[in-house]
Write a protein that holds these residues in place. Structure first.
Motif, PDB file in Angstrom:
ATOM      1  N   ILE A 443     -17.755  20.881 -13.105  1.00  0.00           N
ATOM      2  CA  ILE A 443     -18.634  20.273 -14.101  1.00  0.00           C
ATOM      3  C   ILE A 443     -19.534  19.234 -13.448  1.00  0.00           C
ATOM      4  N   ILE A 444     -20.779  19.201 -13.869  1.00  0.00           N
ATOM      5  CA  ILE A 444     -21.711  18.155 -13.428  1.00  0.00           C
ATOM      6  C   ILE A 444     -22.078  17.338 -14.653  1.00  0.00           C
ATOM      7  N   TYR A 445     -21.814  16.042 -14.572  1.00  0.00           N
ATOM      8  CA  TYR A 445     -22.136  15.140 -15.671  1.00  0.00           C
ATOM      9  C   TYR A 445     -23.600  14.749 -15.553  1.00  0.00           C
ATOM     10  N   GLY A 446     -24.429  15.221 -16.468  1.00  0.00           N
ATOM     11  CA  GLY A 446     -25.842  14.894 -16.384  1.00  0.00           C
ATOM     12  C   GLY A 446     -26.664  15.688 -17.374  1.00  0.00           C
ATOM     13  N   ASN A 447     -27.968  15.452 -17.322  1.00  0.00           N
ATOM     14  CA  ASN A 447     -28.918  16.100 -18.214  1.00  0.00           C
ATOM     15  C   ASN A 447     -29.424  17.381 -17.552  1.00  0.00           C
ATOM     16  N   GLY A 448     -29.091  18.514 -18.142  1.00  0.00           N
ATOM     17  CA  GLY A 448     -29.448  19.799 -17.568  1.00  0.00           C
ATOM     18  C   GLY A 448     -30.933  20.105 -17.579  1.00  0.00           C
ATOM     19  N   LEU A 449     -31.728  19.216 -18.182  1.00  0.00           N
ATOM     20  CA  LEU A 449     -33.179  19.410 -18.184  1.00  0.00           C
ATOM     21  C   LEU A 449     -33.846  18.701 -17.014  1.00  0.00           C
ATOM     22  N   GLU A 473     -32.858  24.073 -29.534  1.00  0.00           N
ATOM     23  CA  GLU A 473     -34.119  23.646 -28.906  1.00  0.00           C
ATOM     24  C   GLU A 473     -33.878  23.229 -27.453  1.00  0.00           C
ATOM     25  N   VAL A 474     -32.754  22.532 -27.216  1.00  0.00           N
ATOM     26  CA  VAL A 474     -32.403  22.126 -25.850  1.00  0.00           C
ATOM     27  C   VAL A 474     -32.114  23.360 -24.999  1.00  0.00           C
ATOM     28  N   ASN A 475     -31.461  24.359 -25.588  1.00  0.00           N
ATOM     29  CA  ASN A 475     -31.178  25.603 -24.856  1.00  0.00           C
ATOM     30  C   ASN A 475     -32.473  26.286 -24.402  1.00  0.00           C
ATOM     31  N   MET A 476     -33.479  26.265 -25.273  1.00  0.00           N
ATOM     32  CA  MET A 476     -34.759  26.867 -24.931  1.00  0.00           C
ATOM     33  C   MET A 476     -35.464  26.086 -23.813  1.00  0.00           C
ATOM     34  N   LEU A 477     -35.461  24.758 -23.909  1.00  0.00           N
ATOM     35  CA  LEU A 477     -36.064  23.920 -22.870  1.00  0.00           C
ATOM     36  C   LEU A 477     -35.341  24.103 -21.541  1.00  0.00           C
ATOM     37  N   PHE A 478     -34.007  24.231 -21.613  1.00  0.00           N
ATOM     38  CA  PHE A 478     -33.195  24.459 -20.409  1.00  0.00           C
ATOM     39  C   PHE A 478     -33.590  25.770 -19.736  1.00  0.00           C
ATOM     40  N   ALA A 479     -33.759  26.817 -20.534  1.00  0.00           N
ATOM     41  CA  ALA A 479     -34.133  28.125 -19.991  1.00  0.00           C
ATOM     42  C   ALA A 479     -35.476  28.052 -19.272  1.00  0.00           C
ATOM     43  N   LYS A 480     -36.433  27.355 -19.883  1.00  0.00           N
ATOM     44  CA  LYS A 480     -37.758  27.217 -19.272  1.00  0.00           C
ATOM     45  C   LYS A 480     -37.689  26.412 -17.978  1.00  0.00           C
ATOM     46  N   LYS A 481     -36.879  25.343 -17.991  1.00  0.00           N
ATOM     47  CA  LYS A 481     -36.757  24.491 -16.799  1.00  0.00           C
ATOM     48  C   LYS A 481     -36.082  25.240 -15.659  1.00  0.00           C
ATOM     49  N   VAL A 482     -35.046  25.988 -15.978  1.00  0.00           N
ATOM     50  CA  VAL A 482     -34.325  26.768 -14.970  1.00  0.00           C
ATOM     51  C   VAL A 482     -35.249  27.798 -14.344  1.00  0.00           C
ATOM     52  N   LYS A 483     -36.071  28.427 -15.179  1.00  0.00           N
ATOM     53  CA  LYS A 483     -37.010  29.436 -14.694  1.00  0.00           C
ATOM     54  C   LYS A 483     -38.027  28.804 -13.749  1.00  0.00           C
ATOM     55  N   GLU A 484     -38.436  27.583 -14.077  1.00  0.00           N
ATOM     56  CA  GLU A 484     -39.436  26.884 -13.267  1.00  0.00           C
ATOM     57  C   GLU A 484     -38.862  26.400 -11.940  1.00  0.00           C
ATOM     58  N   VAL A 485     -37.661  25.788 -11.992  1.00  0.00           N
ATOM     59  CA  VAL A 485     -37.077  25.171 -10.792  1.00  0.00           C
ATOM     60  C   VAL A 485     -36.387  26.193  -9.904  1.00  0.00           C
TER      61      VAL A 485
END
Length: 610
Positions: A443-449, A473-485
């Protein structure tokens, strides 16, 4: 141009620009920092003039090193250190002796220096430098076992090496031989004082930060920073130059204690470290004259080659004789030993102190900067290739990242782990993080965005990412961020309904997948899992014809079955709305215990068998 404030401000700006550019073009930041310092210094454009800082330069260097070592200490986890404990101890004891002896002999034979200067050089090259190692490890992505050793060696040796080198300097400038005889006791004394103050100070910091509302919200970071500076100077006052040990140990204590602000503090320290590293390297590189480097002659290059190809391999192979490390791991450790900011800072301090005592220290400083430039370039440009050649680079397409550590996310993670899949969970909720740790989940304690959290989770090496927070909404932002990074193509977005909020159409537009085949109420299923009202079942798909999972797990199975993963031979994937089932596929799913009769009726009318 002669205003010291101008030099500092410009060094800060150039330092940040250089590090930003280095990230984009994917080379070690220190390369551009050194180039920026030389280009803007007296031998270049002459717009940064470190000499205008006078006595302020050693103070700036000292405080900057304090921040760097405290942040490095925070990143050292006792659990990880224990796994390679004996190896790390050997490297910072026996290895340090081998390196210092090798560096001393190389300087004496190849540069023709006197014994005093050669010994100082030998002691200065002990340190490897976490400021270079840590970004390098993130970029070349080597196996965790080797990465932990390199990281710990760099951080711990920076503190120990700095003290030993400073004591040696005092011996050199001392008018009597008494200091030489007393030097081992002075070193041990300073290590003891620094360690004791670091432990006490670290526990006090962790205790203060652990009391809710004691430190006003938003002030935790600057509050800690001020305590680090105070701790550094208190230790130095009590025992000269012991502050480097104090802040390193304090960082380890704070980093390994669970406080309410650990994540925010680590993010702040990382940003501060990047800023001060940039400023320091530019200032210190500008302070080195090219004429001093040129005057070293070919002996300087031979000395660097001796350190890289003879001294470092001897250090590693002798220090790790009784370890469990393979020959390939030892070879990689032997190849990666870049020097960093602490070596540069101590070398600059030496030059200043030697000049005060009528000794020319410019060549010593020039030699250290040449060593830094060559070893950083070597490790940065060839480290990944050597790791790949030795088979020690972490595999691409390896494992999954899950946003959320709720009960359903943890159950999915355990199901994937049972199939030998690596899983990393990310969550901001400390209670959920502790529950994941108790269940032996990573587990990583932090903001997944946030990008730095995703990089810690090695997002660019993963098969896919699954957004399973209870906020769609956070799940959607996470998906976009993961795709970008991470450039990941396989991304799952957990949603509650197909036609409201984040809809199935919106998920499809970003190339996402809906986990568990359909939209589902994550809060309800998490509650049922927590209350142990579900049972894990395995279904075998028996039909000869392939079928989409969403046709089989339709509305009739909602609230009854939650399909988690599908496995076929060695292939394992989380179930999604686009999953196509083939004959003999095994589906791991959760079934509500109170509806077990309904479940068996559903199975009887489906192409599945239990």
């Amino acid at each position: 141009m002669n205003d010291p404030a101008f030099s500092i401000a410009l060094a800060l700006a150039i330092g940040m620009i250089a590090q930003s550019a280095a990230r984009h073009i994917k080379i070690p930041g220190i390369v551009l920092l050194l180039a920026g310092g030389v280009l803007t210094g007296p031998d270049g454009l002459n717009i940064i003039r470190p000499e205008t800082l006078g006595e302020a330069l050693p103070i700036i260097v000292g405080f900057s090193v304090a921040i760097i070592l405290f942040e490095g200490g925070m990143n050292l986890r006792f659990k990880r250190l224990k796994r390679q404990g004996s190896t790390i101890k050997s490297l910072i004891s026996m290895g340090a002796v081998i390196t210092s002896l090798g560096g001393t002999i190389a300087a004496k034979l190849l540069l023709g220096w006197d014994w005093s200067t050669s010994i100082l050089f030998g002691l200065l090259v002990i340190v490897t430098g976490p400021t270079v190692i840590n970004p390098l490890l993130r970029r070349i992505k080597i196996r965790q076992s080797v990465a932990t050793i390199l990281e710990a060696e760099g951080i711990l040796l920076d503190a120990i090496g700095a003290i030993i080198a400073v004591v040696a300097l005092e011996v050199v400038v001392s008018p009597s031989g008494f200091t030489f005889l007393a030097s081992p006791f002075i070193i041990l004394g300073r290590l003891f004082v620094g360690g004791l103050i670091g432990i006490i100070g670290g526990f006090i910091m962790a205790w203060l930060l652990g009391i809710r509302n004691l430190v006003p919200e938003g002030m935790e970071n600057v509050f800690t920073l001020s305590l680090v500076f105070a701790l550094f100077q208190i230790s130095n006052v009590l025992s000269h130059e012991s502050g480097v040990v104090a802040v390193t140990i304090a960082g380890m204590v704070v980093g390994n204690r669970k406080t309410l602000v650990t994540r925010e503090l680590m993010e702040f320290k990382e940003q501060m470290t990047v800023m001060v590293i940039g400023m320091l390297f530019v200032l210190l590189a500008a302070d080195v004259r090219m004429a001093d480097v040129q005057s070293l002659g070919m002996g300087s290059l031979y000395t660097v080659l001796a350190l890289v190809f003879i001294v470092r391999p001897l250090n590693i192979f002798i220090s790790t004789m009784n370890s469990d490390l393979s020959t390939k791991q030892k070879l990689l450790l032997a190849w990666i030993a870049p020097r960093g900011i602490v070596a540069a800072a101590v070398a600059s301090y030496f030059a200043i102190e030697l000049e005060k005592n009528g000794i020319d220290g410019s060549q010593l400083r020039a030699m250290i900067f040449l060593l830094i430039a060559i070893t950083v370039l070597s490790a940065g440009l060839t480290g990944g290739w050597v790791a790949q050649l030795l088979g020690l680079k972490r595999k691409n397409e390896n494992g999954w990242i899950i946003l959320g550590a709720n009960a359903v996310a943890r159950t999915l993670a355990k199901s994937l782990q049972l199939k030998k899949e690596e899983v990393v969970l990310i969550d901001e909720n400390p209670t959920l993080c502790r529950m994941a740790e108790k269940e032996n989940l990573k587990i990583i304690y932090g903001n997944g965005l946030e990008e730095n959290i995703l990089l810690r989770a090695a997002v660019d090496l993963r098969k896919g990412a699954i957004g399973l927070s209870e906020n769609e909404e956070v799940n959607m932002l996470f998906a976009k961020k993961v795709k970008e990074v991470g450039k990941i193509s396989r991304i799952y977005v957990g949603i509650k309904r197909d036609d409201e909020g984040i809809t199935a159409v919106m998920v499809d537009e970003i190339g996402g997948i809906i986990p568990f085949v359909r939209a589902m109420d994550l809060e309800k299923w998490s509650l049922w899992v927590r209350k142990e009202q579900v049972e894990t079942m395995r279904l075998i798909f028996n039909a000869d014809e392939e079928k989409p999972a969403k046709e089989l797990f339709g509305k009739t199975s909602a609230g009854l079955i939650l399909p988690l993963i599908s496995s076929h031979q060695k292939s394992v994937v989380p179930m999604g709305h686009n999953t196509i089932l083939k004959k003999d596929d095994c589906i791991t799913c959760l079934v509500r215990k109170e509806k077990m009769d309904v479940f068996h009726e559903w199975v009887a009318s489906s192409p599945f068998s239990v």
